[in-house]
Enzyme design. Sequence first.
Site, PDB file in Angstrom:
ATOM      1  N   GLU A 146       6.566  -5.819 -13.311  1.00  0.00           N
ATOM      2  CA  GLU A 146       6.181  -4.975 -14.450  1.00  0.00           C
ATOM      3  C   GLU A 146       5.765  -3.635 -13.870  1.00  0.00           C
ATOM      4  O   GLU A 146       4.604  -3.424 -13.529  1.00  0.00           O
ATOM      5  CB  GLU A 146       5.029  -5.609 -15.221  1.00  0.00           C
ATOM      6  CG  GLU A 146       5.293  -7.028 -15.676  1.00  0.00           C
ATOM      7  CD  GLU A 146       4.323  -8.016 -15.053  1.00  0.00           C
ATOM      8  OE1 GLU A 146       3.430  -7.613 -14.292  1.00  0.00           O
ATOM      9  OE2 GLU A 146       4.468  -9.202 -15.341  1.00  0.00           O
ATOM     10  N   SER A 158       0.823  -1.207   0.000  1.00  0.00           N
ATOM     11  CA  SER A 158       0.000   0.000   0.000  1.00  0.00           C
ATOM     12  C   SER A 158       0.861   1.263   0.000  1.00  0.00           C
ATOM     13  O   SER A 158       0.522   2.251  -0.660  1.00  0.00           O
ATOM     14  CB  SER A 158      -0.960  -0.003   1.183  1.00  0.00           C
ATOM     15  OG  SER A 158      -0.252   0.005   2.414  1.00  0.00           O
TER      16      SER A 158
END
Length: 195
Positions: free
Chosen positions: A140, A113
Amino acid sequence: MGILTGPEIISAVHREDLHITPFEPGLVNPASIDLRLGAGVAVYADWVYDAGGPLDAIRPMDRVLDAKSEPSMTRFLINSISGLVLRPGILYLMHTEERICSTKYIPVLDGKSSIGRLGIQVHITAGYGDPGFDGQYTLEVTAMHPIRIYPGMRFCQMRFHEMKGAFQDYQKEGHYKGDASRGAVASMAYKQFEP
């Protein structure tokens, strides 16, 4: 099928049902383990240019990647002092510092987060690991706005699911093994078009 708690992750490592190298118990969370960002980065050479300047100057170009062709990559290391500025519109292939392997649990990669709140996405679709995969996880990475990152920072987290039933070991059938399981690894989608 449950998810391992933090204490069970530590126990699984000690039993050698789960291999995490290097393993730092201080990175273990209530139901996951934080993974750190490795120093290696790869970008698609046909899609970006650096304008002859520093790595922070990488910019997207108006070219098309072809899934049938083996991609050409530009590789570099992130400087531990100056870091790397991620730019919107570019896919950065990066990797975890830790190597993960298990034939008993299914690893699932998630963003943290704290990283998501900086506007960084750590994976687009490849957050799921196969049993028997042995390597660093390629990330990615994309960014919503320019942001500087550093190798070794806590960048993502991994949870481990218990398996039920027989499975096919990734080391026998997978594409990303051996050298192709270390560092930031480009897509091998082109292999599905080979005769």
